[in-house]
Scaffold this motif. Structure first.
Motif, PDB file in Angstrom:
ATOM      1  N   THR A   1      10.291 -13.723  50.059  1.00 49.42           N
ATOM      2  CA  THR A   1      10.921 -14.879  50.697  1.00 49.42           C
ATOM      3  C   THR A   1      10.632 -16.126  49.871  1.00 49.42           C
ATOM      4  OG1 THR A   1      10.635 -13.853  52.866  1.00 49.42           O
ATOM      5  CG2 THR A   1      11.050 -16.203  52.839  1.00 49.42           C
ATOM      6  N   LEU A   2       9.415 -16.293  49.434  1.00 53.79           N
ATOM      7  CA  LEU A   2       9.062 -17.455  48.617  1.00 53.79           C
ATOM      8  C   LEU A   2       9.819 -17.440  47.290  1.00 53.79           C
ATOM      9  CD1 LEU A   2       5.214 -17.823  49.176  1.00 53.79           C
ATOM     10  CD2 LEU A   2       6.992 -19.457  49.784  1.00 53.79           C
ATOM     11  N   ARG A   3       9.949 -16.254  46.683  1.00 56.03           N
ATOM     12  CA  ARG A   3      10.715 -16.148  45.438  1.00 56.03           C
ATOM     13  C   ARG A   3      12.173 -16.542  45.675  1.00 56.03           C
ATOM     14  NH1 ARG A   3       9.350 -10.517  44.097  1.00 56.03           N
ATOM     15  NH2 ARG A   3       7.172 -10.733  44.458  1.00 56.03           N
ATOM     16  N   ASP A   4      12.669 -16.054  46.811  1.00 59.61           N
ATOM     17  CA  ASP A   4      14.081 -16.395  47.124  1.00 59.61           C
ATOM     18  C   ASP A   4      14.217 -17.893  47.339  1.00 59.61           C
ATOM     19  OD1 ASP A   4      14.827 -13.761  46.936  1.00 59.61           O
ATOM     20  OD2 ASP A   4      14.856 -13.398  49.114  1.00 59.61           O
ATOM     21  N   ILE A   5      13.259 -18.518  48.026  1.00 63.81           N
ATOM     22  CA  ILE A   5      13.310 -19.956  48.275  1.00 63.81           C
ATOM     23  C   ILE A   5      13.222 -20.684  46.947  1.00 63.81           C
ATOM     24  CG2 ILE A   5      12.014 -21.896  49.277  1.00 63.81           C
ATOM     25  CD1 ILE A   5      11.317 -20.063  51.604  1.00 63.81           C
ATOM     26  N   VAL A   6      12.323 -20.240  46.090  1.00 66.89           N
ATOM     27  CA  VAL A   6      12.172 -20.887  44.785  1.00 66.89           C
ATOM     28  C   VAL A   6      13.461 -20.709  43.992  1.00 66.89           C
ATOM     29  CG1 VAL A   6      10.924 -20.763  42.580  1.00 66.89           C
ATOM     30  CG2 VAL A   6       9.667 -20.716  44.720  1.00 66.89           C
ATOM     31  N   ALA A   7      14.062 -19.549  44.064  1.00 67.27           N
ATOM     32  CA  ALA A   7      15.297 -19.290  43.321  1.00 67.27           C
ATOM     33  C   ALA A   7      16.420 -20.149  43.878  1.00 67.27           C
ATOM     34  CB  ALA A   7      15.656 -17.813  43.401  1.00 67.27           C
ATOM     35  N   VAL A   8      16.482 -20.319  45.166  1.00 63.28           N
ATOM     36  CA  VAL A   8      17.532 -21.128  45.782  1.00 63.28           C
ATOM     37  C   VAL A   8      17.295 -22.579  45.386  1.00 63.28           C
ATOM     38  CG1 VAL A   8      18.367 -21.987  48.019  1.00 63.28           C
ATOM     39  CG2 VAL A   8      17.961 -19.553  47.671  1.00 63.28           C
ATOM     40  N   ASN A   9      16.084 -23.024  45.378  1.00 63.64           N
ATOM     41  CA  ASN A   9      15.770 -24.400  45.004  1.00 63.64           C
ATOM     42  C   ASN A   9      16.104 -24.658  43.538  1.00 63.64           C
ATOM     43  OD1 ASN A   9      14.952 -25.273  47.481  1.00 63.64           O
ATOM     44  ND2 ASN A   9      12.787 -24.880  47.115  1.00 63.64           N
ATOM     45  N   ARG A  10      15.997 -23.703  42.702  1.00 64.52           N
ATOM     46  CA  ARG A  10      16.338 -23.870  41.301  1.00 64.52           C
ATOM     47  C   ARG A  10      17.848 -23.992  41.145  1.00 64.52           C
ATOM     48  NH1 ARG A  10      12.709 -19.487  38.292  1.00 64.52           N
ATOM     49  NH2 ARG A  10      10.760 -20.345  38.950  1.00 64.52           N
ATOM     50  N   LEU A  11      18.530 -23.273  41.960  1.00 66.25           N
ATOM     51  CA  LEU A  11      19.975 -23.291  41.885  1.00 66.25           C
ATOM     52  C   LEU A  11      20.537 -24.560  42.512  1.00 66.25           C
ATOM     53  CD1 LEU A  11      20.819 -19.621  42.857  1.00 66.25           C
ATOM     54  CD2 LEU A  11      20.934 -20.602  40.600  1.00 66.25           C
ATOM     55  N   ASP A  12      19.919 -25.084  43.476  1.00 59.82           N
ATOM     56  CA  ASP A  12      20.415 -26.271  44.178  1.00 59.82           C
ATOM     57  C   ASP A  12      19.569 -27.472  43.755  1.00 59.82           C
ATOM     58  OD1 ASP A  12      21.680 -27.918  45.935  1.00 59.82           O
ATOM     59  OD2 ASP A  12      20.558 -27.194  47.681  1.00 59.82           O
TER      60      ASP A  12
ATOM     61  N   LYS B   1       2.561  -5.279  53.306  1.00 64.41           N
ATOM     62  CA  LYS B   1       4.038  -5.351  53.436  1.00 64.41           C
ATOM     63  C   LYS B   1       4.462  -6.763  53.833  1.00 64.41           C
ATOM     64  CE  LYS B   1       4.973  -0.544  54.684  1.00 64.41           C
ATOM     65  NZ  LYS B   1       5.411   0.357  55.745  1.00 64.41           N
ATOM     66  N   VAL B   2       3.704  -7.363  54.784  1.00 66.85           N
ATOM     67  CA  VAL B   2       4.011  -8.726  55.222  1.00 66.85           C
ATOM     68  C   VAL B   2       3.853  -9.677  54.047  1.00 66.85           C
ATOM     69  CG1 VAL B   2       3.207 -10.625  56.693  1.00 66.85           C
ATOM     70  CG2 VAL B   2       3.480  -8.325  57.639  1.00 66.85           C
ATOM     71  N   VAL B   3       2.734  -9.507  53.307  1.00 67.79           N
ATOM     72  CA  VAL B   3       2.494 -10.376  52.148  1.00 67.79           C
ATOM     73  C   VAL B   3       3.612 -10.200  51.127  1.00 67.79           C
ATOM     74  CG1 VAL B   3       0.944 -10.757  50.166  1.00 67.79           C
ATOM     75  CG2 VAL B   3      -0.007 -10.544  52.473  1.00 67.79           C
ATOM     76  N   GLU B   4       3.988  -8.965  50.884  1.00 66.31           N
ATOM     77  CA  GLU B   4       5.064  -8.698  49.922  1.00 66.31           C
ATOM     78  C   GLU B   4       6.371  -9.328  50.414  1.00 66.31           C
ATOM     79  OE1 GLU B   4       6.660  -7.711  46.494  1.00 66.31           O
ATOM     80  OE2 GLU B   4       4.535  -7.457  46.947  1.00 66.31           O
ATOM     81  N   GLU B   5       6.624  -9.216  51.696  1.00 67.30           N
ATOM     82  CA  GLU B   5       7.841  -9.831  52.268  1.00 67.30           C
ATOM     83  C   GLU B   5       7.792 -11.341  52.105  1.00 67.30           C
ATOM     84  OE1 GLU B   5      11.489  -9.936  53.744  1.00 67.30           O
ATOM     85  OE2 GLU B   5      10.429  -8.067  53.354  1.00 67.30           O
ATOM     86  N   MET B   6       6.603 -11.947  52.338  1.00 68.43           N
ATOM     87  CA  MET B   6       6.453 -13.390  52.178  1.00 68.43           C
ATOM     88  C   MET B   6       6.660 -13.789  50.713  1.00 68.43           C
ATOM     89  SD  MET B   6       3.203 -13.984  54.690  1.00 68.43           S
ATOM     90  CE  MET B   6       3.092 -15.725  54.589  1.00 68.43           C
ATOM     91  N   ARG B   7       6.177 -12.996  49.789  1.00 64.90           N
ATOM     92  CA  ARG B   7       6.373 -13.280  48.362  1.00 64.90           C
ATOM     93  C   ARG B   7       7.859 -13.271  48.013  1.00 64.90           C
ATOM     94  NH1 ARG B   7       1.703  -9.680  45.509  1.00 64.90           N
ATOM     95  NH2 ARG B   7      -0.013 -11.081  45.976  1.00 64.90           N
TER      96      ARG B   7
END
Length: 148
Positions: free
Chosen positions: A133-144, A125-131
């Motif tokens: 979060t990382l996907r969200d960070i990557v998505a935010v970085n793509r947008l910005d 669950k922690v790993v999935e949560e980290m993934r």
């Protein structure tokens, strides 16, 4: 009449009396011989009977000794079986204790496995949560584009 001369009639009577006495003595002797023979036969019969009773007594002693031996063998076998039963009972008790220990160990192993699976699930669950979060960070970085 002179003393050494016995009239023929008296002489005949004396001779007849002597013959009768001799005959009675002979008959008594034969009777005595018959009684003696009967006593000898009776004594022999008594000895034979005593010998037969002695043999019966000896056979009875042998049978008694055989019975004693059989009883002793029976007692020894009973004692051996009692000891074997006691050994089996003790082994059964040890097996019961060992089975209970194995059951408790199996329960602990199942609990440990469940705890390990629970910890693994938590880690996943922690790993999935980290993934995420990382996907969200990557998505935010793509947008910005300015953050690059």
């Amino acid at each position: 009449m002179p003393k050494d001369h016995i009239p023929p009639e008296q002489d005949r009577q004396q001779a007849e009396g002597s013959r009768e006495k001799a005959e009675e003595t002979r008959q008594d002797a034969e009777e005595h011989r018959g009684i003696t023979e009967e006593k000898r036969i009776s004594a022999e019969s008594g000895r034979n009977e005593a010998e037969q009773f002695r043999r019966f007594a000896e056979e009875a002693r042998e049978v008694r000794d055989q019975h004693r031996d059989a009883l002793e063998t029976f007692r020894q076998e009973r004692e051996r079986l009692r000891e074997a039963g006691e050994t089996a009972r003790a082994a059964g008790e040890e097996a019961r204790v060992a089975a209970e220990a194995a059951r408790l160990a199996a329960v602990e192993a199942v609990q440990a496995t469940a705890e390990t699976l629970q910890a693994t699930l938590e880690n996943m669950k922690v790993v999935e949560e980290m993934r995420r979060t990382l996907r969200d960070i990557v998505a935010v970085n793509r947008l910005d584009p300015s953050s690059n």
